[in-house]
Design a protein around this motif. Structure first.
Motif, PDB file in Angstrom:
ATOM      1  N   HIS A  97       0.922  -1.150  -0.136  1.00  0.00           N
ATOM      2  CA  HIS A  97      -0.057  -0.020  -0.042  1.00  0.00           C
ATOM      3  C   HIS A  97       0.894   1.259  -0.132  1.00  0.00           C
ATOM      4  CE1 HIS A  97      -3.931  -1.748   0.116  1.00  0.00           C
ATOM      5  NE2 HIS A  97      -3.567  -2.431   1.450  1.00  0.00           N
ATOM      6  N   ALA A  98       0.508   2.223  -0.404  1.00  0.00           N
ATOM      7  CA  ALA A  98       1.082   3.547  -0.504  1.00  0.00           C
ATOM      8  C   ALA A  98       1.677   3.858   0.760  1.00  0.00           C
ATOM      9  CB  ALA A  98       0.449   4.676  -1.154  1.00  0.00           C
ATOM     10  N   ASN A  99       0.932   3.810   1.655  1.00  0.00           N
ATOM     11  CA  ASN A  99       1.370   4.053   3.138  1.00  0.00           C
ATOM     12  C   ASN A  99       2.594   3.067   3.711  1.00  0.00           C
ATOM     13  OD1 ASN A  99       0.205   1.700   3.853  1.00  0.00           O
ATOM     14  ND2 ASN A  99      -1.538   2.782   4.835  1.00  0.00           N
ATOM     15  N   GLN A 100       3.011   2.347   3.068  1.00  0.00           N
ATOM     16  CA  GLN A 100       4.127   1.601   3.360  1.00  0.00           C
ATOM     17  C   GLN A 100       5.441   2.088   2.743  1.00  0.00           C
ATOM     18  OE1 GLN A 100       2.268  -2.237   2.191  1.00  0.00           O
ATOM     19  NE2 GLN A 100       3.565  -2.896   3.837  1.00  0.00           N
ATOM     20  N   ILE A 101       5.061   3.007   1.816  1.00  0.00           N
ATOM     21  CA  ILE A 101       6.364   3.849   0.999  1.00  0.00           C
ATOM     22  C   ILE A 101       6.553   5.114   1.541  1.00  0.00           C
ATOM     23  CG2 ILE A 101       7.435   4.355  -1.231  1.00  0.00           C
ATOM     24  CD1 ILE A 101       6.815   1.388  -0.642  1.00  0.00           C
ATOM     25  N   TYR A 102       5.414   6.005   1.791  1.00  0.00           N
ATOM     26  CA  TYR A 102       5.296   7.157   2.108  1.00  0.00           C
ATOM     27  C   TYR A 102       4.122   7.688   3.050  1.00  0.00           C
ATOM     28  CZ  TYR A 102       2.926   7.373  -2.332  1.00  0.00           C
ATOM     29  OH  TYR A 102       2.023   7.116  -3.356  1.00  0.00           O
ATOM     30  N   ARG A 103       4.208   8.608   3.662  1.00  0.00           N
ATOM     31  CA  ARG A 103       3.029   8.994   4.560  1.00  0.00           C
ATOM     32  C   ARG A 103       1.894   9.450   3.635  1.00  0.00           C
ATOM     33  NH1 ARG A 103       4.281  12.280  10.032  1.00  0.00           N
ATOM     34  NH2 ARG A 103       2.070  12.014   9.970  1.00  0.00           N
ATOM     35  N   THR A 104       0.639   8.947   3.929  1.00  0.00           N
ATOM     36  CA  THR A 104      -0.489   9.402   3.194  1.00  0.00           C
ATOM     37  C   THR A 104      -1.507  10.092   3.916  1.00  0.00           C
ATOM     38  OG1 THR A 104      -1.333   7.221   3.581  1.00  0.00           O
ATOM     39  CG2 THR A 104       0.188   7.234   1.512  1.00  0.00           C
ATOM     40  N   ASP A 105      -1.498  10.023   5.429  1.00  0.00           N
ATOM     41  CA  ASP A 105      -2.334  10.749   6.204  1.00  0.00           C
ATOM     42  C   ASP A 105      -2.317  12.078   6.083  1.00  0.00           C
ATOM     43  OD1 ASP A 105       0.413  10.271   7.573  1.00  0.00           O
ATOM     44  OD2 ASP A 105      -0.482  11.873   9.002  1.00  0.00           O
ATOM     45  N   PHE A 106      -3.378  12.619   6.483  1.00  0.00           N
ATOM     46  CA  PHE A 106      -3.412  14.062   5.850  1.00  0.00           C
ATOM     47  C   PHE A 106      -2.355  14.857   6.637  1.00  0.00           C
ATOM     48  CE2 PHE A 106      -5.429  18.406   6.871  1.00  0.00           C
ATOM     49  CZ  PHE A 106      -5.434  18.882   5.704  1.00  0.00           C
ATOM     50  N   ILE A 107      -2.184  14.757   7.900  1.00  0.00           N
ATOM     51  CA  ILE A 107      -1.134  15.652   8.619  1.00  0.00           C
ATOM     52  C   ILE A 107       0.117  15.447   7.840  1.00  0.00           C
ATOM     53  CG2 ILE A 107      -0.022  16.083  10.936  1.00  0.00           C
ATOM     54  CD1 ILE A 107      -2.741  15.275  12.124  1.00  0.00           C
ATOM     55  N   GLY A 108       0.474  14.237   7.837  1.00  0.00           N
ATOM     56  CA  GLY A 108       1.851  14.079   7.058  1.00  0.00           C
ATOM     57  C   GLY A 108       2.143  14.590   5.895  1.00  0.00           C
ATOM     58  N   VAL A 109       1.081  14.433   4.968  1.00  0.00           N
ATOM     59  CA  VAL A 109       1.138  14.984   3.370  1.00  0.00           C
ATOM     60  C   VAL A 109       1.291  16.469   3.665  1.00  0.00           C
ATOM     61  CG1 VAL A 109      -0.269  15.385   1.507  1.00  0.00           C
ATOM     62  CG2 VAL A 109      -0.061  12.977   2.380  1.00  0.00           C
ATOM     63  N   PHE A 110       0.382  17.149   4.598  1.00  0.00           N
ATOM     64  CA  PHE A 110       0.030  18.585   4.646  1.00  0.00           C
ATOM     65  C   PHE A 110       1.351  19.219   5.160  1.00  0.00           C
ATOM     66  CE2 PHE A 110      -0.791  22.596   6.982  1.00  0.00           C
ATOM     67  CZ  PHE A 110      -1.531  23.194   6.159  1.00  0.00           C
TER      68      PHE A 110
END
Length: 388
Positions: free
Chosen positions: A76-89
């Motif tokens: 899943h993408a969240n295993q490669i990079y942060r996809t949560d709103f706080i992390g992306v923002f």
């Protein structure tokens, strides 16, 4: 000279799933419980992750490939990079701030990138048993593993290699090879897509994606003693000639420019290097043996397996699988479904897309079964699987 087949795995973010499909087919072509058929394994960018995993599982090639396939299929993408709103923002704001500070000559922010790939660190810690690499070298199952990264300070393409003791470092214009025990930092550096993922410090220099400034992708394999090279690419051969032109009157978005830049990084150098090897082979064929020995020239067989379909077109079918936060971020930089497929194809680390690429690689390799078996000098009479 001892015959050694090298496996060269090029870069390309999520596109490297295609390599897993090709390797899965090759594993089925070989005898059951076969050891690693590639004594030299060279990885660049996302191909470095696959290369290290294969090197660590050299004692059983099929088992190693199956482990790779299971790992990729569960991505899943969240295993490669942060996809949560706080992390992306937060990361996006840091990226914008970094651009603004750089514009006025202030460089106070470190590890500024479009995405935060901290989850990849945990994945790679569990994915590759790095101590097994040296064990396999000592056992004679592996001659060398190399991982290539690009130095942002020196501008050089640096190949870190771990192998048998007699291997020597090399230095050529714009590229060097240096012996070093491969660790997670080398994989993170090699796979750090420019602008997208943060650079990684190794010793006194920061490094990024190994495909940048890599003018001779086949060079590490040859320096490490390969007599023939199997290359698994991630971009359709003749890519630039076959894509249809569209929307040429519309000013290119940041996403389209980024996708074009990434394709240039991952495509152009391998095509040029293959042409160079072809010319050298033609020269070797007409030179007397004593002249070839003095000039240290030898014929090198090269076989290239690359996608039979445009991967970015496949990516367009699975855009909706991306986390909404990443889709929103990509939309902000102009990545639309039919104009940002190239950039999306490097970042779309979701199961349906990954499995589609694995299947494409598998089917492409099946179509070339006899050619691959001949290249690897596998006896068709041996105990091998015959895929239906």
């Amino acid at each position: 000279m001892e015959k050694r087949v090298a496996l060269v795995l090029t870069g390309g973010g999520a596109r490297a799933a295609y390599q897993v499909g090709v390797l899965k087919a090759i594993a089925e072509f070989l005898p059951r419980r076969a050891e690693n058929p590639f004594p030299i394994i060279c990885g660049t960018s996302a191909g470095a992750l696959n290369a290290a995993a294969l090197a660590a599982n050299a004692q059983n090639f099929r088992k190693g490939v199956q482990y790779l396939a299971n790992t990729w299929k569960g991505f899943h993408a969240n295993q490669i990079y942060r996809t949560d709103f706080i992390g992306v923002f937060n990361n996006t704001m840091l990226w914008i701030a970094g651009l603004l500070f750089s514009a006025i000559g202030i460089n106070k922010l470190h590890q500024v990138s479009l995405l935060d790939n901290s989850p990849l660190v945990e994945l790679l810690e569990n994915m590759v048993p790095y101590e097994k690499i040296q064990e396999n070298i000592d056992a004679g199952l592996l001659h060398a593993l190399s991982i290539t990264a690009s130095g942002y300070g020196s501008g050089q393409s640096v190949t870190f290699f771990q192998g048998v003791k007699h291997l020597m470092p090399w230095r050529r214009t714009g590229r060097v090879g240096t012996p070093e025990q491969i660790e997670i930092k080398h994989l993170l550096a090699s796979a750090a897509l420019p602008f997208v993922f943060p650079a990684v410090q190794i010793h006194r220099e920061y490094f990024g994606d190994g495909s940048m400034r890599q003018t001779a992708p086949l060079s590490p394999a040859l320096h490490l003693g390969a007599t023939r090279v199997l290359v698994i690419g991630v971009t359709l051969n003749g890519y630039t000639d076959q894509l249809e032109r569209s929307d040429t009157s519309e000013y290119p978005t940041l996403a389209r420019i980024a996708g074009h830049a990434l394709n240039s990084i991952f495509l152009d150098s391998i095509e040029v290097d293959l042409e160079r090897v072809k010319k050298i082979n033609e020269l070797v064929a007409v030179l007397p043996e004593d002249v070839r020995e003095r000039a240290n020239l030898r014929h090198v067989d090269v076989l290239v397996i690359s996608p039979s379909e445009h991967i970015e077109k496949i990516a367009e079918r699975y855009v909706a699988e991306m986390p909404w936060t990443i889709r929103l971020l990509l939309r902000l930089v102009g990545a639309k479904q039919h104009s940002g497929g190239t950039l999306i194809s490097y970042l779309l680390s979701e199961r349906k897309f990954i499995r589609a690429l694995i299947n494409l690689g598998y089917q492409d390799a099946l179509q070339r079964r006899e050619e691959i078996m001949g290249f690897l000098e596998v006896d068709a009479r041996q105990d091998v699987d015959v895929p239906q």
